[in-house]
Design an enzyme around this catalytic site. Structure first.
Site, PDB file in Angstrom:
ATOM      1  N   GLY A  75       0.836  -1.206   0.000  1.00  0.00           N
ATOM      2  CA  GLY A  75       0.000   0.000   0.000  1.00  0.00           C
ATOM      3  C   GLY A  75       0.858   1.236   0.000  1.00  0.00           C
ATOM      4  O   GLY A  75       1.970   1.247   0.526  1.00  0.00           O
TER       5      GLY A  75
ATOM      6  N   GLY B  86       0.327   5.734   0.094  1.00  0.00           N
ATOM      7  CA  GLY B  86      -0.551   6.898   0.103  1.00  0.00           C
ATOM      8  C   GLY B  86       0.242   8.164   0.307  1.00  0.00           C
ATOM      9  O   GLY B  86       1.474   8.175   0.261  1.00  0.00           O
ATOM     10  N   GLY B  87      -0.501   9.258   0.560  1.00  0.00           N
ATOM     11  CA  GLY B  87       0.152  10.556   0.701  1.00  0.00           C
ATOM     12  C   GLY B  87       1.019  10.657   1.939  1.00  0.00           C
ATOM     13  O   GLY B  87       1.892  11.508   2.023  1.00  0.00           O
TER      14      GLY B  87
ATOM     15  N   GLY C 117       2.621   7.838   3.534  1.00  0.00           N
ATOM     16  CA  GLY C 117       3.633   6.827   3.746  1.00  0.00           C
ATOM     17  C   GLY C 117       3.432   5.604   2.875  1.00  0.00           C
ATOM     18  O   GLY C 117       2.521   5.519   2.054  1.00  0.00           O
TER      19      GLY C 117
ATOM     20  N   VAL D  73       3.362   1.206   2.952  1.00  0.00           N
ATOM     21  CA  VAL D  73       3.117   0.058   3.830  1.00  0.00           C
ATOM     22  C   VAL D  73       3.752  -1.180   3.197  1.00  0.00           C
ATOM     23  O   VAL D  73       3.519  -1.485   2.025  1.00  0.00           O
ATOM     24  CB  VAL D  73       1.613  -0.177   4.058  1.00  0.00           C
ATOM     25  CG1 VAL D  73       1.399  -1.363   4.992  1.00  0.00           C
ATOM     26  CG2 VAL D  73       0.959   1.072   4.633  1.00  0.00           C
TER      27      VAL D  73
ATOM     28  N   LYS E 246       4.361   0.171   8.420  1.00  0.00           N
ATOM     29  CA  LYS E 246       4.126   1.464   7.771  1.00  0.00           C
ATOM     30  C   LYS E 246       5.329   2.375   7.951  1.00  0.00           C
ATOM     31  O   LYS E 246       5.773   2.632   9.073  1.00  0.00           O
ATOM     32  CB  LYS E 246       2.883   2.149   8.335  1.00  0.00           C
ATOM     33  CG  LYS E 246       2.589   3.480   7.650  1.00  0.00           C
ATOM     34  CD  LYS E 246       1.329   4.131   8.163  1.00  0.00           C
ATOM     35  CE  LYS E 246       1.088   5.466   7.477  1.00  0.00           C
ATOM     36  NZ  LYS E 246      -0.117   6.134   7.972  1.00  0.00           N
TER      37      LYS E 246
ATOM     38  N   ASP F  27      -9.233  10.737   8.762  1.00  0.00           N
ATOM     39  CA  ASP F  27      -9.083  10.309   7.359  1.00  0.00           C
ATOM     40  C   ASP F  27      -9.903   9.040   7.118  1.00  0.00           C
ATOM     41  O   ASP F  27      -9.415   8.065   6.547  1.00  0.00           O
ATOM     42  CB  ASP F  27      -7.611  10.072   7.040  1.00  0.00           C
ATOM     43  CG  ASP F  27      -7.337  10.111   5.533  1.00  0.00           C
ATOM     44  OD1 ASP F  27      -8.170  10.686   4.791  1.00  0.00           O
ATOM     45  OD2 ASP F  27      -6.306   9.577   5.097  1.00  0.00           O
TER      46      ASP F  27
END
Length: 704
Positions: free
Chosen positions: A434, A436-437, A439, A441, A455, A547
């Site tokens: 994974g 995202g903005g 970090g 994973v 993470k 979030d």
């Protein structure tokens, strides 16, 4: 006459001693102003600095240290607003970094591209140039240009932004959409920077009426989408200036003892100055630490006091030496090269053979010691760096909290970096599950064969370390079936690594939007469990997730929901109803009231959960629905209109169009509308949301 000559000679020797030490009487080698350490050649004490340019003025009331510069001029709307010869000092390091706070320039304009207010920053630092490698020029806003003008130059260095497609604006990305970055020229000491309207976009964006231009240290600013509309006009940023021991080469500096700055146990290094002019720094020898600009400032490091700093084998004794250490056998023993260097008793050999063997053992021992010393020195910096990261990320504070009696039930583990590296196969890309903005994973397998999710955050604000530690402690104690369990963390890296339980069945986003089918019963089950988790977080731990969205809801094989990703979550202290903070989150899911006021509370998660309900019902991302106004003004009104016109079933996911549970679907839709109310006070609490979803599940079960 003889006495007079003796007195003169004594005075001469004393004078040479004072010049050689370059340390003034009654002057401390280090002083402080507030929380900032001021090392020599800088000082806050009169006559204790190298020269006037190294004087740091300490305000007796505010305890804010200020550096003397040539000028700082702030013009607002063309009028002189501020004129100063000082900059606030944030940090002074002995490696030549001088970090100061410099305000941003801004421009606010109307829909016709005309300024309503603006400011221009002009600064001249004279002795201390801006570092072009450690700073950047940033522009934040819509349809603006960030400009920096240099002395004697009519053409600025600039970068531009636009907001033509607001969905392209992403957290952490400064490539022109809402945020831009460019490098600053080398060796500058005089510059002006300001914001100008992009003449190709005369109509100002609905998202931002102000733009900002500022110089900032490379690692000290991470763009957030909310900055486009909420950045303050009075904000300042940390900027790296360069300082040097002297403005000559080392070779030239050593020719004059009266001005040469490097003291005992230190070495002179020519500085890689951006302007190309000569300069030098001083640095303690390897194996020493301290201030190289002060007599006896570089002190020997006793490696033998720490098993991490010396690498002597178990059979050896560590013996500290100046700048290093030796590994020697205890008395009466010697190193046996045939026995892997283990210390053993001396063998009875003939004299000649004994001498020969002694020579061989001596050479072998010397080689082993040199190899061990080399490896020790090489690894020492790595170990020291990890120790510094551990302290910087609050490791000692976290150890103390875990050691307290009231933390005995805490199962969180402090992992070391080597464990994390091995678990993720050195953080290989094939282990990424994974991104995202905030970090990346990784999937990892610990030494005990436990599969985990690790993470790696992109950035952590050092001013929020106490809050981060507090959240780690709280989250590590959560044992809720619908919240991803935090197993521990690693603090030996620049940004902490968080270790969570591994969830097997991807995200809710994947199952809603990528063709996977889910029954209405399953969707209602996921919604109820997510509401239960958010209610538990809001009420039991005072944590606002901030979030909530389908990609942050993980699913097990039985479709049990697991709320995850607490990267921007915030802890609201007990007794407070809200927390004022910069707006962060994902556009479309962010509470509009929080978006405009910056006040975060538990009703903010309720709004985001309402958006999740809409996507569970429609199978469509909130951005893709045909809402007449933007999401922040029309989501609830849009759904209400569909219900009033009996058109709601047209936008339902095909899995949900069965008439047998139409009443339950409408009930969920009405609940989503209530959650999406523009005013937080009109929204239900997460407890009320949870109870209503449980009741709807009961109704659905009775119809089967």
């Amino acid at each position: 006459m003889k006495l007079s000559k003796q007195v003169w000679l004594l005075n001469f020797i004393l004078l040479r001693f004072i010049i050689a030490t370059n340390t003034k009487l009654n002057c401390p080698p280090v002083d402080e102003c507030g929380k900032v350490t001021i090392p020599y050649p800088f000082s806050t004490i009169d006559d204790c600095y190298l020269d006037e340019s190294y004087y740091i003025q300490c305000d007796p009331k505010t305890q804010i240290p200020q550096l003397n510069i040539s000028s700082l001029i702030v013009l607002q709307d063309g009028q002189l607003s501020q004129s100063s010869g000082h900059l606030e000092v944030l940090e002074i390091s002995l490696d030549g970094r001088l970090i100061v706070a410099i305000p941003a320039g801004y421009g606010c304009f109307n829909d016709h591209g005309m300024y309503t207010s603006y400011s221009t920053i002009s600064i001249e630092t004279v002795r201390f140039p801006f570092s072009s490698t450690q700073n950047k020029l940033v522009g934040v806003g819509c349809d603006i240009e960030a400009n920096i003008w240099l002395a004697k130059s009519s053409m600025p260095t600039s970068c531009g932004t636009n907001c033509d497609r607001f969905n392209d604006i992403k957290n952490g990305t400064c490539q022109g959409s809402g945020c831009c970055i460019t490098s600053i020229p080398q060796g500058i000491t005089m510059a002006s920077f300001a914001v100008s309207v992009n003449q190709n976009q005369l109509k100002a964006s609905d998202y931002s009426k102000c733009g900002h231009a500022f110089i900032v240290e490379n690692t000290k600013y991470n763009f957030s989408v909310g900055d486009v509309s909420t950045m303050r006009n009075d904000i300042s940023f940390p900027v790296v200036l360069e300082w040097f021991a002297g403005n000559t080469s080392c070779e030239e500096a050593k020719m004059d003892d009266t001005t040469y700055m490097c003291r005992g146990n230190s070495v002179c290094e020519d500085a890689d100055r951006e302007s190309g002019l000569p300069a030098y720094h001083c640095q303690c020898y390897d194996g020493y630490s301290g201030n190289p600009y002060v007599s006896d400032g570089c002190q020997d490091i006793n490696e033998c006091e720490s098993s991490e700093l010396n690498k002597c084998p178990r059979e050896y004794n560590c013996m500290n030496t100046n700048g290093s250490y030796d590994c020697v056998c205890p008395k009466g023993l010697q190193a046996d090269a045939k026995n892997a260097g283990v210390c053993t008793k001396s063998a009875n050999l003939p004299d000649n053979a004994g001498k020969a063997m002694a020579g061989i053992f001596g050479i072998a021992g010397a080689i082993i010691v040199m190899a061990l010393t080399y490896c020790g020195i090489k690894k020492r910096k790595i170990i020291k760096g990890r120790e510094n990261f551990f302290k910087q990320n609050g490791g000692i504070m976290l150890q103390n909290l875990f050691a307290r009696k009231d933390q005995v039930d805490n199962n969180a583990i402090l992992f070391n970096y080597e464990e994390m590296k091995k678990a993720t196969n050195n953080f290989t890309e094939t282990n990424i599950i994974g991104e995202g903005g905030y970090g990346v994973v990784y999937k990892g397998i610990l030494a005990n064969k436990t599969t985990v999710a690790i993470k790696k955050s992109k950035l952590i604000d050092q001013s929020q370390i106490n809050q981060f530690i507090n959240e780690v402690v709280i989250l590590s104690q959560i044992n809720h079936p619908n919240i991803v369990k935090l197993l521990g963390c690693c603090l030996e890296t620049q940004v902490p690594l968080l270790v969570y339980e591994y969830i097997t069945n991807d995200t809710l986003c994947h199952h809603i939007h990528k063709g996977a089918s889910m029954t209405f019963e399953t969707r209602l089950k996921i919604a109820t469990e997510t509401a239960e988790a958010l209610f538990y977080m809001n009420s039991n731990t005072q944590i606002i997730h901030r979030d909530v969205k389908p990609s942050n809801i993980l699913l097990n094989d039985d479709f049990s929901a697991k709320v995850s990703d607490f990267g921007i979550s915030r802890f609201v202290p007990f007794g407070q109803s809200h927390l004022s903070t910069y707006v962060k989150g994902t556009i479309g899911y962010v509470d509009p009231e929080y978006f405009y006021t910056g006040k975060l509370n538990e009703k903010s998660d309720v709004y985001s959960f309402g958006v999740v309900l809409v996507e569970l019902l429609t199978g469509t991302k909130i951005h893709s629905l045909e809402i007449s106004l933007n999401v922040y003004r029309g989501a609830a009104a849009y759904l209400s209109s569909l219900l009033e016109r009996n058109a709601f079933f047209k936008v339902l996911d095909k899995q949900l169009k069965s008439e047998e549970y139409a009443d339950v679907v409408i009930g969920v839709a009405k609940l989503a509308i209530n959650c999406l109310d523009l005013e937080g006070r009109n929204r239900p609490t997460m407890k009320e949301v949870k109870i209503e979803l449980e009741q709807l599940r009961c109704v659905l079960s009775s119809t089967r």
